[in-house]
Design a protein around this motif. Structure first.
Motif, PDB file in Angstrom:
ATOM      1  N   VAL A   6       0.875  -1.275   0.176  1.00  0.00           N
ATOM      2  CA  VAL A   6       0.252   0.504   0.453  1.00  0.00           C
ATOM      3  C   VAL A   6       1.121   1.092   0.060  1.00  0.00           C
ATOM      4  N   LEU A   7       2.104   1.633   1.006  1.00  0.00           N
ATOM      5  CA  LEU A   7       3.302   2.443   1.010  1.00  0.00           C
ATOM      6  C   LEU A   7       3.908   3.166  -0.532  1.00  0.00           C
ATOM      7  N   LEU A  11       3.532   5.875  -2.793  1.00  0.00           N
ATOM      8  CA  LEU A  11       4.544   6.455  -2.642  1.00  0.00           C
ATOM      9  C   LEU A  11       4.246   7.040  -5.203  1.00  0.00           C
ATOM     10  N   ILE A  12       4.195   5.748  -5.370  1.00  0.00           N
ATOM     11  CA  ILE A  12       4.368   5.362  -7.128  1.00  0.00           C
ATOM     12  C   ILE A  12       3.617   6.410  -7.383  1.00  0.00           C
ATOM     13  N   MET A  13       1.787   6.726  -6.590  1.00  0.00           N
ATOM     14  CA  MET A  13       0.838   7.995  -7.094  1.00  0.00           C
ATOM     15  C   MET A  13       1.265   9.465  -6.803  1.00  0.00           C
ATOM     16  N   ALA A  16       3.950   9.976  -9.005  1.00  0.00           N
ATOM     17  CA  ALA A  16       3.154  10.439 -10.965  1.00  0.00           C
ATOM     18  C   ALA A  16       2.114  11.824 -10.911  1.00  0.00           C
ATOM     19  N   ALA A  17       1.859  12.339  -9.267  1.00  0.00           N
ATOM     20  CA  ALA A  17       0.953  13.189  -9.498  1.00  0.00           C
ATOM     21  C   ALA A  17       2.149  14.339  -9.897  1.00  0.00           C
ATOM     22  N   GLY A  18       3.234  14.308  -8.628  1.00  0.00           N
ATOM     23  CA  GLY A  18       3.969  15.381  -8.770  1.00  0.00           C
ATOM     24  C   GLY A  18       4.891  15.932 -10.388  1.00  0.00           C
ATOM     25  N   THR A  19       5.119  14.723 -11.027  1.00  0.00           N
ATOM     26  CA  THR A  19       5.699  14.267 -12.232  1.00  0.00           C
ATOM     27  C   THR A  19       4.572  15.361 -13.473  1.00  0.00           C
TER      28      THR A  19
END
Length: 87
Positions: A6-7, A11-13, A16-19
């Protein structure tokens, strides 16, 4: 073991949002809709609709929000001095 999965997904989400946001800001800068400029008072980076240094930024107007511990120990304006920037 599930908590790590879950973590990792969280972290991936976030990355991805920041990118995605960084890509859209770069494209907005490219087409002239949004520029990354320096503040003329404190030399922090800020966003503007014109490609000129801004007279003030969020750091100058609201130092307690951006640097709460430093502001409580040093009353008055929080300024960045001696930054030796070349722009």
């Amino acid at each position: 073991m599930e908590i790590y999965e879950v973590l990792t997904i969280a972290l991936i989400m976030v990355l991805a949002a920041g990118t995605t946001v960084a890509i859209y800001l770069g494209l907005a800068n490219w087409v002239g809709a949004c520029y990354v400029v320096r503040c003329s008072e404190c030399h922090h980076l800020t966003f503007a609709s014109v490609n000129q240094p801004q007279s003030s930024c969020a750091h100058c107007r609201h130092p307690m929000i951006l640097h709460p511990l430093y502001t409580t120990q040093h009353p008055g304006m929080v300024r960045v001095v001696g930054d030796h920037l070349r722009y």
